[in-house]
Design a protein around this motif. Structure first.
Motif, PDB file in Angstrom:
ATOM      1  N   LEU A  87       0.846  -1.190   0.000  1.00  0.00           N
ATOM      2  CA  LEU A  87       0.000   0.000   0.000  1.00  0.00           C
ATOM      3  C   LEU A  87       0.887   1.246   0.000  1.00  0.00           C
ATOM      4  O   LEU A  87       1.672   1.446   0.924  1.00  0.00           O
ATOM      5  CB  LEU A  87      -0.911  -0.013   1.224  1.00  0.00           C
ATOM      6  N   LEU A  88       0.760   2.058  -1.038  1.00  0.00           N
ATOM      7  CA  LEU A  88       1.605   3.244  -1.179  1.00  0.00           C
ATOM      8  C   LEU A  88       0.771   4.512  -1.132  1.00  0.00           C
ATOM      9  O   LEU A  88      -0.328   4.569  -1.703  1.00  0.00           O
ATOM     10  CB  LEU A  88       2.362   3.207  -2.508  1.00  0.00           C
ATOM     11  N   ASP A  89       1.299   5.543  -0.491  1.00  0.00           N
ATOM     12  CA  ASP A  89       0.628   6.841  -0.475  1.00  0.00           C
ATOM     13  C   ASP A  89       1.243   7.793  -1.503  1.00  0.00           C
ATOM     14  O   ASP A  89       0.825   8.937  -1.618  1.00  0.00           O
ATOM     15  CB  ASP A  89       0.649   7.457   0.927  1.00  0.00           C
ATOM     16  N   GLU A 108       7.173  10.737  -0.460  1.00  0.00           N
ATOM     17  CA  GLU A 108       8.607  10.638  -0.669  1.00  0.00           C
ATOM     18  C   GLU A 108       9.203   9.277  -0.288  1.00  0.00           C
ATOM     19  O   GLU A 108      10.121   8.817  -0.933  1.00  0.00           O
ATOM     20  CB  GLU A 108       9.223  11.832   0.088  1.00  0.00           C
ATOM     21  N   ARG A 109       8.681   8.568   0.717  1.00  0.00           N
ATOM     22  CA  ARG A 109       9.241   7.281   1.141  1.00  0.00           C
ATOM     23  C   ARG A 109       8.750   6.108   0.299  1.00  0.00           C
ATOM     24  O   ARG A 109       9.132   4.974   0.533  1.00  0.00           O
ATOM     25  CB  ARG A 109       8.885   7.013   2.609  1.00  0.00           C
ATOM     26  N   SER A 110       7.886   6.343  -0.660  1.00  0.00           N
ATOM     27  CA  SER A 110       7.282   5.245  -1.416  1.00  0.00           C
ATOM     28  C   SER A 110       8.313   4.384  -2.132  1.00  0.00           C
ATOM     29  O   SER A 110       8.130   3.172  -2.262  1.00  0.00           O
ATOM     30  CB  SER A 110       6.253   5.775  -2.410  1.00  0.00           C
ATOM     31  N   ASP A 111       9.408   4.977  -2.632  1.00  0.00           N
ATOM     32  CA  ASP A 111      10.451   4.197  -3.308  1.00  0.00           C
ATOM     33  C   ASP A 111      10.992   3.114  -2.378  1.00  0.00           C
ATOM     34  O   ASP A 111      11.108   1.949  -2.767  1.00  0.00           O
ATOM     35  CB  ASP A 111      11.598   5.104  -3.758  1.00  0.00           C
ATOM     36  N   LYS A 112      11.309   3.487  -1.144  1.00  0.00           N
ATOM     37  CA  LYS A 112      11.856   2.518  -0.195  1.00  0.00           C
ATOM     38  C   LYS A 112      10.825   1.468   0.182  1.00  0.00           C
ATOM     39  O   LYS A 112      11.142   0.282   0.281  1.00  0.00           O
ATOM     40  CB  LYS A 112      12.362   3.222   1.067  1.00  0.00           C
ATOM     41  N   VAL A 113       9.594   1.886   0.382  1.00  0.00           N
ATOM     42  CA  VAL A 113       8.542   0.949   0.779  1.00  0.00           C
ATOM     43  C   VAL A 113       8.336  -0.101  -0.305  1.00  0.00           C
ATOM     44  O   VAL A 113       8.299  -1.308  -0.018  1.00  0.00           O
ATOM     45  CB  VAL A 113       7.221   1.694   1.081  1.00  0.00           C
ATOM     46  N   VAL A 114       8.226   0.319  -1.562  1.00  0.00           N
ATOM     47  CA  VAL A 114       7.997  -0.646  -2.638  1.00  0.00           C
ATOM     48  C   VAL A 114       9.231  -1.524  -2.848  1.00  0.00           C
ATOM     49  O   VAL A 114       9.107  -2.712  -3.156  1.00  0.00           O
ATOM     50  CB  VAL A 114       7.534   0.033  -3.948  1.00  0.00           C
ATOM     51  N   ARG A 132       1.662   7.662 -11.911  1.00  0.00           N
ATOM     52  CA  ARG A 132       2.719   7.860 -10.911  1.00  0.00           C
ATOM     53  C   ARG A 132       3.212   6.527 -10.348  1.00  0.00           C
ATOM     54  O   ARG A 132       4.414   6.365 -10.094  1.00  0.00           O
ATOM     55  CB  ARG A 132       2.215   8.769  -9.791  1.00  0.00           C
ATOM     56  N   LEU A 133       2.303   5.564 -10.163  1.00  0.00           N
ATOM     57  CA  LEU A 133       2.711   4.225  -9.706  1.00  0.00           C
ATOM     58  C   LEU A 133       3.628   3.564 -10.730  1.00  0.00           C
ATOM     59  O   LEU A 133       4.667   2.992 -10.370  1.00  0.00           O
ATOM     60  CB  LEU A 133       1.495   3.330  -9.469  1.00  0.00           C
ATOM     61  N   GLN A 134       3.252   3.639 -11.999  1.00  0.00           N
ATOM     62  CA  GLN A 134       4.076   3.038 -13.056  1.00  0.00           C
ATOM     63  C   GLN A 134       5.452   3.689 -13.110  1.00  0.00           C
ATOM     64  O   GLN A 134       6.473   3.011 -13.260  1.00  0.00           O
ATOM     65  CB  GLN A 134       3.362   3.149 -14.415  1.00  0.00           C
ATOM     66  N   GLU A 135       5.495   5.024 -12.984  1.00  0.00           N
ATOM     67  CA  GLU A 135       6.780   5.730 -12.989  1.00  0.00           C
ATOM     68  C   GLU A 135       7.639   5.308 -11.804  1.00  0.00           C
ATOM     69  O   GLU A 135       8.848   5.115 -11.936  1.00  0.00           O
ATOM     70  CB  GLU A 135       6.549   7.247 -12.959  1.00  0.00           C
ATOM     71  N   LEU A 136       7.014   5.165 -10.646  1.00  0.00           N
ATOM     72  CA  LEU A 136       7.739   4.732  -9.447  1.00  0.00           C
ATOM     73  C   LEU A 136       8.322   3.339  -9.657  1.00  0.00           C
ATOM     74  O   LEU A 136       9.501   3.096  -9.370  1.00  0.00           O
ATOM     75  CB  LEU A 136       6.796   4.742  -8.243  1.00  0.00           C
ATOM     76  N   LEU A 137       7.517   2.410 -10.168  1.00  0.00           N
ATOM     77  CA  LEU A 137       7.986   1.036 -10.386  1.00  0.00           C
ATOM     78  C   LEU A 137       9.133   0.999 -11.387  1.00  0.00           C
ATOM     79  O   LEU A 137      10.109   0.262 -11.203  1.00  0.00           O
ATOM     80  CB  LEU A 137       6.838   0.143 -10.852  1.00  0.00           C
ATOM     81  N   GLU A 138       9.056   1.807 -12.434  1.00  0.00           N
ATOM     82  CA  GLU A 138      10.146   1.879 -13.408  1.00  0.00           C
ATOM     83  C   GLU A 138      11.396   2.460 -12.773  1.00  0.00           C
ATOM     84  O   GLU A 138      12.505   1.975 -13.015  1.00  0.00           O
ATOM     85  CB  GLU A 138       9.722   2.714 -14.611  1.00  0.00           C
ATOM     86  N   ARG A 139      11.234   3.495 -11.953  1.00  0.00           N
ATOM     87  CA  ARG A 139      12.365   4.162 -11.313  1.00  0.00           C
ATOM     88  C   ARG A 139      13.142   3.217 -10.400  1.00  0.00           C
ATOM     89  O   ARG A 139      14.368   3.253 -10.355  1.00  0.00           O
ATOM     90  CB  ARG A 139      11.866   5.384 -10.539  1.00  0.00           C
ATOM     91  N   VAL A 140      12.426   2.353  -9.664  1.00  0.00           N
ATOM     92  CA  VAL A 140      13.098   1.448  -8.732  1.00  0.00           C
ATOM     93  C   VAL A 140      13.283   0.045  -9.315  1.00  0.00           C
ATOM     94  O   VAL A 140      13.733  -0.859  -8.627  1.00  0.00           O
ATOM     95  CB  VAL A 140      12.354   1.370  -7.372  1.00  0.00           C
ATOM     96  N   ASN A 141      12.925  -0.105 -10.603  1.00  0.00           N
ATOM     97  CA  ASN A 141      13.117  -1.366 -11.320  1.00  0.00           C
ATOM     98  C   ASN A 141      12.393  -2.531 -10.638  1.00  0.00           C
ATOM     99  O   ASN A 141      12.986  -3.566 -10.346  1.00  0.00           O
ATOM    100  CB  ASN A 141      14.616  -1.671 -11.486  1.00  0.00           C
ATOM    101  N   VAL A 142      11.107  -2.332 -10.372  1.00  0.00           N
ATOM    102  CA  VAL A 142      10.273  -3.346  -9.731  1.00  0.00           C
ATOM    103  C   VAL A 142       9.113  -3.681 -10.659  1.00  0.00           C
ATOM    104  O   VAL A 142       8.479  -2.784 -11.219  1.00  0.00           O
ATOM    105  CB  VAL A 142       9.730  -2.833  -8.374  1.00  0.00           C
ATOM    106  N   GLU A 143       8.860  -4.972 -10.824  1.00  0.00           N
ATOM    107  CA  GLU A 143       7.703  -5.421 -11.591  1.00  0.00           C
ATOM    108  C   GLU A 143       6.621  -5.854 -10.617  1.00  0.00           C
ATOM    109  O   GLU A 143       6.869  -6.672  -9.725  1.00  0.00           O
ATOM    110  CB  GLU A 143       8.073  -6.573 -12.506  1.00  0.00           C
ATOM    111  N   ALA A 144       5.429  -5.293 -10.782  1.00  0.00           N
ATOM    112  CA  ALA A 144       4.308  -5.634  -9.904  1.00  0.00           C
ATOM    113  C   ALA A 144       3.009  -5.244 -10.585  1.00  0.00           C
ATOM    114  O   ALA A 144       2.980  -4.327 -11.411  1.00  0.00           O
ATOM    115  CB  ALA A 144       4.433  -4.901  -8.564  1.00  0.00           C
ATOM    116  N   ILE A 204       3.246  -1.717   4.384  1.00  0.00           N
ATOM    117  CA  ILE A 204       2.923  -0.286   4.424  1.00  0.00           C
ATOM    118  C   ILE A 204       4.161   0.489   4.857  1.00  0.00           C
ATOM    119  O   ILE A 204       5.040  -0.048   5.515  1.00  0.00           O
ATOM    120  CB  ILE A 204       1.754   0.032   5.390  1.00  0.00           C
ATOM    121  N   GLY A 205       4.210   1.763   4.492  1.00  0.00           N
ATOM    122  CA  GLY A 205       5.230   2.659   5.016  1.00  0.00           C
ATOM    123  C   GLY A 205       4.673   3.279   6.290  1.00  0.00           C
ATOM    124  O   GLY A 205       3.540   3.735   6.313  1.00  0.00           O
ATOM    125  N   ARG A 206       5.449   3.251   7.351  1.00  0.00           N
ATOM    126  CA  ARG A 206       4.940   3.825   8.598  1.00  0.00           C
ATOM    127  C   ARG A 206       5.806   4.962   9.107  1.00  0.00           C
ATOM    128  O   ARG A 206       5.370   5.772   9.887  1.00  0.00           O
ATOM    129  CB  ARG A 206       4.787   2.768   9.686  1.00  0.00           C
TER     130      ARG A 206
END
Length: 197
Positions: free
Chosen positions: A77-79, A82-88, A132-144, A171-173
């Motif tokens: 679950l992402l909001d 700024e911390r979303s990269d680390k959480v994902v 924005r989710l797709q951009e985040l996943l591409e930025r951190v090289n994660v497939e989901a 979740i990010g806390r």
């Protein structure tokens, strides 16, 4: 290794995490007393608030599933802050370790007006969040897989845990002054264990 600590649980666990460079704290969510089903135990709340490492809490339910069951379906679950990269990235690493499927989820505020311009605005928010989710996943090289919903965050997250048969919700806390204000509600309402990072 077994260690017996004394004093305030939250402070003692925080010290142990720092002294031993602990990577993960695992603990139950429920305290004792008549309000047990509605509250997170105070010791768990202290650790969640203060621990610098991820905390894995069990499902907040009367009957607990076997803690050793494998994770097949993990939701993150992402909001989109700024911390979303680390959480994902943490969720992806956890999913990879268990060879689990990862689904990234974002819940945007819902709009309950039937007028066309407002409905279009709600659809635009969902499209923007998905982009924005797709951009985040591409930025951190994660497939989901990605899910973007609108509505009440806590209720929708709990609903998705059940509907998607998630075995774990990530979740990010944050911690300390950066603690996410809705983390307790997300943990309390989840029907599966929650890994908060």
């Amino acid at each position: 290794e077994e260690i017996v600590l004394s004093g305030d649980v939250g402070a003692a666990v925080r010290r142990l995490v720092e002294e031993r460079s602990v990577d993960l704290v695992i603990m139950p969510t429920s305290g004792e007393g008549p309000f047990r089903p509605y509250l997170i135990g105070s010791n768990t709340a202290k650790v969640l608030h203060d621990a610098a490492c991820p905390v894995l809490t069990g499902a907040h339910a009367k009957e607990m599933p076997d803690a050793c069951f494998p994770y097949y379906r993990i939701g993150c679950l992402l909001d989109l802050r700024e911390r979303s990269d680390k959480v994902v990235q943490d969720a992806f690493d956890f999913a990879r370790a268990y060879r689990a499927d990862l689904t990234v989820i974002h819940v945007a505020p819902g709009f309950h007006v039937d007028e066309a311009p407002v409905a279009d605005f709600g659809a635009a928010i969902k499209r923007s969040a998905r982009r924005r989710l797709q951009e985040l996943l591409e930025r951190v090289n994660v497939e989901a897989a990605c899910i973007v919903e609108t509505g009440d965050l806590i209720a929708k997250a709990a609903e998705l845990v059940v509907d998607k048969k998630l075995d774990l919700l990530v979740i990010g806390r944050g911690a300390g002054d950066d603690f996410r204000s809705d983390a307790y509600d997300l943990i309390r309402s989840s029907h599966c264990p929650v890994l908060s990072v």
